[in-house]
Design a protein around this motif. Sequence first.
Motif, PDB file in Angstrom:
ATOM      1  N   GLU A 244      -8.591   1.120  -6.887  1.00 16.52           N
ATOM      2  CA  GLU A 244      -7.520   1.906  -6.292  1.00 16.52           C
ATOM      3  C   GLU A 244      -6.401   2.078  -7.326  1.00 16.52           C
ATOM      4  O   GLU A 244      -5.290   1.571  -7.158  1.00 16.52           O
ATOM      5  CB  GLU A 244      -6.996   1.204  -5.037  1.00 16.52           C
ATOM      6  CG  GLU A 244      -8.070   1.009  -3.969  1.00 16.52           C
ATOM      7  CD  GLU A 244      -7.708  -0.042  -2.935  1.00 16.52           C
ATOM      8  OE1 GLU A 244      -8.506  -0.232  -2.001  1.00 16.52           O
ATOM      9  OE2 GLU A 244      -6.639  -0.690  -3.070  1.00 16.52           O
TER      10      GLU A 244
ATOM     11  N   HIS B  11      -4.516   4.530  -8.344  1.00 17.93           N
ATOM     12  CA  HIS B  11      -3.324   5.332  -8.038  1.00 17.93           C
ATOM     13  C   HIS B  11      -3.165   5.411  -6.517  1.00 17.93           C
ATOM     14  O   HIS B  11      -3.492   6.434  -5.904  1.00 17.93           O
ATOM     15  CB  HIS B  11      -3.438   6.735  -8.634  1.00 17.93           C
ATOM     16  CG  HIS B  11      -3.673   6.746 -10.104  1.00 17.93           C
ATOM     17  ND1 HIS B  11      -2.653   6.622 -11.026  1.00 17.93           N
ATOM     18  CD2 HIS B  11      -4.831   6.860 -10.826  1.00 17.93           C
ATOM     19  CE1 HIS B  11      -3.155   6.658 -12.249  1.00 17.93           C
ATOM     20  NE2 HIS B  11      -4.474   6.804 -12.155  1.00 17.93           N
ATOM     21  N   PRO B  12      -2.670   4.353  -5.894  1.00 19.17           N
ATOM     22  CA  PRO B  12      -2.598   4.293  -4.424  1.00 19.17           C
ATOM     23  C   PRO B  12      -1.830   5.469  -3.841  1.00 19.17           C
ATOM     24  O   PRO B  12      -0.757   5.837  -4.325  1.00 19.17           O
ATOM     25  CB  PRO B  12      -1.868   2.968  -4.161  1.00 19.17           C
ATOM     26  CG  PRO B  12      -2.058   2.166  -5.400  1.00 19.17           C
ATOM     27  CD  PRO B  12      -2.101   3.147  -6.522  1.00 19.17           C
ATOM     28  N   LYS B  13      -2.401   6.063  -2.791  1.00 23.20           N
ATOM     29  CA  LYS B  13      -1.765   7.175  -2.090  1.00 23.20           C
ATOM     30  C   LYS B  13      -1.795   6.908  -0.584  1.00 23.20           C
ATOM     31  O   LYS B  13      -2.666   6.207  -0.080  1.00 23.20           O
ATOM     32  CB  LYS B  13      -2.503   8.497  -2.382  1.00 23.20           C
ATOM     33  CG  LYS B  13      -2.462   8.940  -3.827  1.00 23.20           C
ATOM     34  CD  LYS B  13      -1.090   9.449  -4.212  1.00 23.20           C
ATOM     35  CE  LYS B  13      -1.047   9.883  -5.672  1.00 23.20           C
ATOM     36  NZ  LYS B  13      -1.907  11.032  -5.935  1.00 23.20           N
TER      37      LYS B  13
ATOM     38  N   THR C 127      -0.559   3.160  -0.362  1.00 17.98           N
ATOM     39  CA  THR C 127       0.765   2.915  -0.942  1.00 17.98           C
ATOM     40  C   THR C 127       1.485   1.814  -0.170  1.00 17.98           C
ATOM     41  O   THR C 127       2.093   0.906  -0.755  1.00 17.98           O
ATOM     42  CB  THR C 127       1.610   4.199  -0.917  1.00 17.98           C
ATOM     43  OG1 THR C 127       0.926   5.221  -1.636  1.00 17.98           O
ATOM     44  CG2 THR C 127       2.981   3.967  -1.541  1.00 17.98           C
TER      45      THR C 127
ATOM     46  N   HIS D 212      -0.323  -1.640  -0.632  1.00 15.58           N
ATOM     47  CA  HIS D 212      -0.101  -2.230  -1.952  1.00 15.58           C
ATOM     48  C   HIS D 212       1.291  -2.844  -2.093  1.00 15.58           C
ATOM     49  O   HIS D 212       1.554  -3.528  -3.072  1.00 15.58           O
ATOM     50  CB  HIS D 212      -0.357  -1.195  -3.049  1.00 15.58           C
ATOM     51  CG  HIS D 212      -1.792  -1.086  -3.447  1.00 15.58           C
ATOM     52  ND1 HIS D 212      -2.283  -1.560  -4.642  1.00 15.58           N
ATOM     53  CD2 HIS D 212      -2.867  -0.580  -2.786  1.00 15.58           C
ATOM     54  CE1 HIS D 212      -3.581  -1.333  -4.719  1.00 15.58           C
ATOM     55  NE2 HIS D 212      -3.956  -0.732  -3.605  1.00 15.58           N
ATOM     56  N   TRP D 213       2.184  -2.596  -1.133  1.00 13.70           N
ATOM     57  CA  TRP D 213       3.461  -3.301  -1.131  1.00 13.70           C
ATOM     58  C   TRP D 213       3.263  -4.793  -0.881  1.00 13.70           C
ATOM     59  O   TRP D 213       4.067  -5.619  -1.299  1.00 13.70           O
ATOM     60  CB  TRP D 213       4.378  -2.740  -0.038  1.00 13.70           C
ATOM     61  CG  TRP D 213       4.886  -1.367  -0.302  1.00 13.70           C
ATOM     62  CD1 TRP D 213       4.857  -0.687  -1.491  1.00 13.70           C
ATOM     63  CD2 TRP D 213       5.504  -0.488   0.650  1.00 13.70           C
ATOM     64  NE1 TRP D 213       5.404   0.565  -1.343  1.00 13.70           N
ATOM     65  CE2 TRP D 213       5.827   0.714  -0.042  1.00 13.70           C
ATOM     66  CE3 TRP D 213       5.817  -0.593   2.003  1.00 13.70           C
ATOM     67  CZ2 TRP D 213       6.437   1.798   0.580  1.00 13.70           C
ATOM     68  CZ3 TRP D 213       6.431   0.485   2.635  1.00 13.70           C
ATOM     69  CH2 TRP D 213       6.730   1.661   1.928  1.00 13.70           C
TER      70      TRP D 213
ATOM     71  N   THR E 214      -8.524   8.464   1.877  1.00 16.74           N
ATOM     72  CA  THR E 214      -7.381   7.805   1.241  1.00 16.74           C
ATOM     73  C   THR E 214      -7.825   7.129  -0.044  1.00 16.74           C
ATOM     74  O   THR E 214      -7.139   7.211  -1.075  1.00 16.74           O
ATOM     75  CB  THR E 214      -6.760   6.770   2.190  1.00 16.74           C
ATOM     76  OG1 THR E 214      -6.290   7.419   3.374  1.00 16.74           O
ATOM     77  CG2 THR E 214      -5.587   6.063   1.521  1.00 16.74           C
TER      78      THR E 214
ATOM     79  N   SER F  50      -6.792   8.126  -3.983  1.00 15.77           N
ATOM     80  CA  SER F  50      -6.158   7.084  -4.792  1.00 15.77           C
ATOM     81  C   SER F  50      -6.824   6.897  -6.151  1.00 15.77           C
ATOM     82  O   SER F  50      -6.547   5.912  -6.855  1.00 15.77           O
ATOM     83  CB  SER F  50      -6.168   5.753  -4.026  1.00 15.77           C
ATOM     84  OG  SER F  50      -5.433   5.867  -2.826  1.00 15.77           O
TER      85      SER F  50
END
Length: 420
Positions: A50, A52-54, A58, A61-62, A114, A118
Motif C-alpha cells: 500500500e 500510496h494510501p488513498k 489513509t 494508516h494513521w 481502495t 493506493s
Amino acid sequence: MSLSRSMWRKLFSGFHQLPKVSPVEGFLLRLLFAAFLIFTIRSQVTYTGEPHPKGLLTILHWFGEGPYLTWLANPETWALYKGIFIALLAVYVSGYALVVVTPVLAIMHLLPFTLYASQGFNHHGNQIVTCTLIIQAFCVIWYSVRHKLAITPPSERLSAWMLVQSQVILTGMYFISVFTKLDKSNGMWLSNSKYVAMDMLKTQRQSYLNELDPAFAGNPPEAIWMLDNPTLATLFFGSGLFLEFFCIFAIGNRLLGFLIGVSLIVMHRSIDRLMGGVAFLNNEMLCFIFLVNIPFLIACVVNWLPKLRARHLAVAGGVAGIALSFWVQPESVRTDFTQGGAVNVFQGLGNYLLKLINNMDTWNSFEAAQWQKTIAFVTPAILTSLGCAVLGAVVGSFLGKGNGKTEGSKSEDTAAAHTA
C-alpha cells in the motif's frame, strides 16, 4: 408564457417528481446492476503493498503502517471474498433485506478498489461504480429510518429513489468534470482542446520507444486529422463538454435520460476510437443501465401483459432461460466449462454464467473477430431466455388473475391520489 413554463417544467420534471418504477423494472435494475458488479471484480487482486494510501487506507494508516488490505491478494481468500460478494448480490437482486445487504456490498466493493487506488495510480471509472452502490445503500437506510424497517422487496417509491440517486451519481460525475477541466485549464479548455493531438503523438512515440513495437511506429492518423482540422477538433471536444454539463437534466426524466445516455455512450465510443484505447467501459455500462435504462425498456414490454402472474412468470422464465441456455450450447462448450468432467455440472454452470457476464468486455473491442466470437456465444442465451419468457407469459396468462396491480402499488396509488 404558459407554453414556456410548461416546457421548462418538463425539462426539470425529474427534479421535483419521481418517475414511476414498476416492480418489474426495479427487479431488472437490480439484476443488471448486480451482473455488472460481478464484472467489475472479475480480475484477481495482485497488489501486496500500500505504497500510496488513498481513501479508507489513509485513515487506517494513521494508526500504523499496515498493510491492511493486502490479504485480498491471496488467491484462496479472493475466491472466497468473491463467492460471498456474489451470494450477497443474489439476495440484493431478490430485493430482500436491502437495508442490510446493500451497505455490506458497498463496503466489500470499496475495499479492493481502495487497494488498487493506493498503488500510485487511479481510475475514476472504478470510483463511479462504488459511489453508485454507496448511494443506493444510503437510500435504503434513509428510507428505512423515515418510513419502516422492512426485509421484503422494496416499494415502488424506494425503487424510484434508488434509480434517481444512481442517476445523480452518474450524471454528477460528468457535471463536476466540466468544472474540473475549466479549473485546471484556467478556463481555456475549449480553446486548448485542439492540442490533444500533440498528447496523442507523444503517447504514440513513447509507446514505440518503450518496446520498439512496429505497431506504434509512425504518427496516428487521428492526431494528424486533428492537427489539420483544429476547428473541427475544438467543436468535437466542445460538444462533449456541453453534453457533460447538460447531462444533469437526465435525472428522473425518461426521455432525456435515454437521449443523454445514448449521447454519452456515443461520445465515449468516439473518443476511444479517436484516441486509441481511452475507454470508459464502466461509465458506458452504467449509462446503459440507469440512463438509457434497458430495464425500463424491457419492463415496458412485460408490463404490457394484463395479468400479474403472467408478468412474474415472464420475468422468471427469462432469468431461468439464461441458466438453461447452458444445455443449449454445443457439447464442446459445456465440456470446456466442466473441464472435461473434472468439476460437476453446477460448477460448470457457474463458470458459464460468469463467462456470459465477462463478455461485457467485448464492448471495448474494435475487432470483428472478437465480436463474432461473442455473438456466437451469447446468442443461445438470448434466444433461450426469450423463449422461456414467452412460455412463462403464456402460462401466466392462462393461470393469472386480476389486473396486474400488487397491493403495494394499489396503496401507493391511493396515497398519491390523496396527496394530489
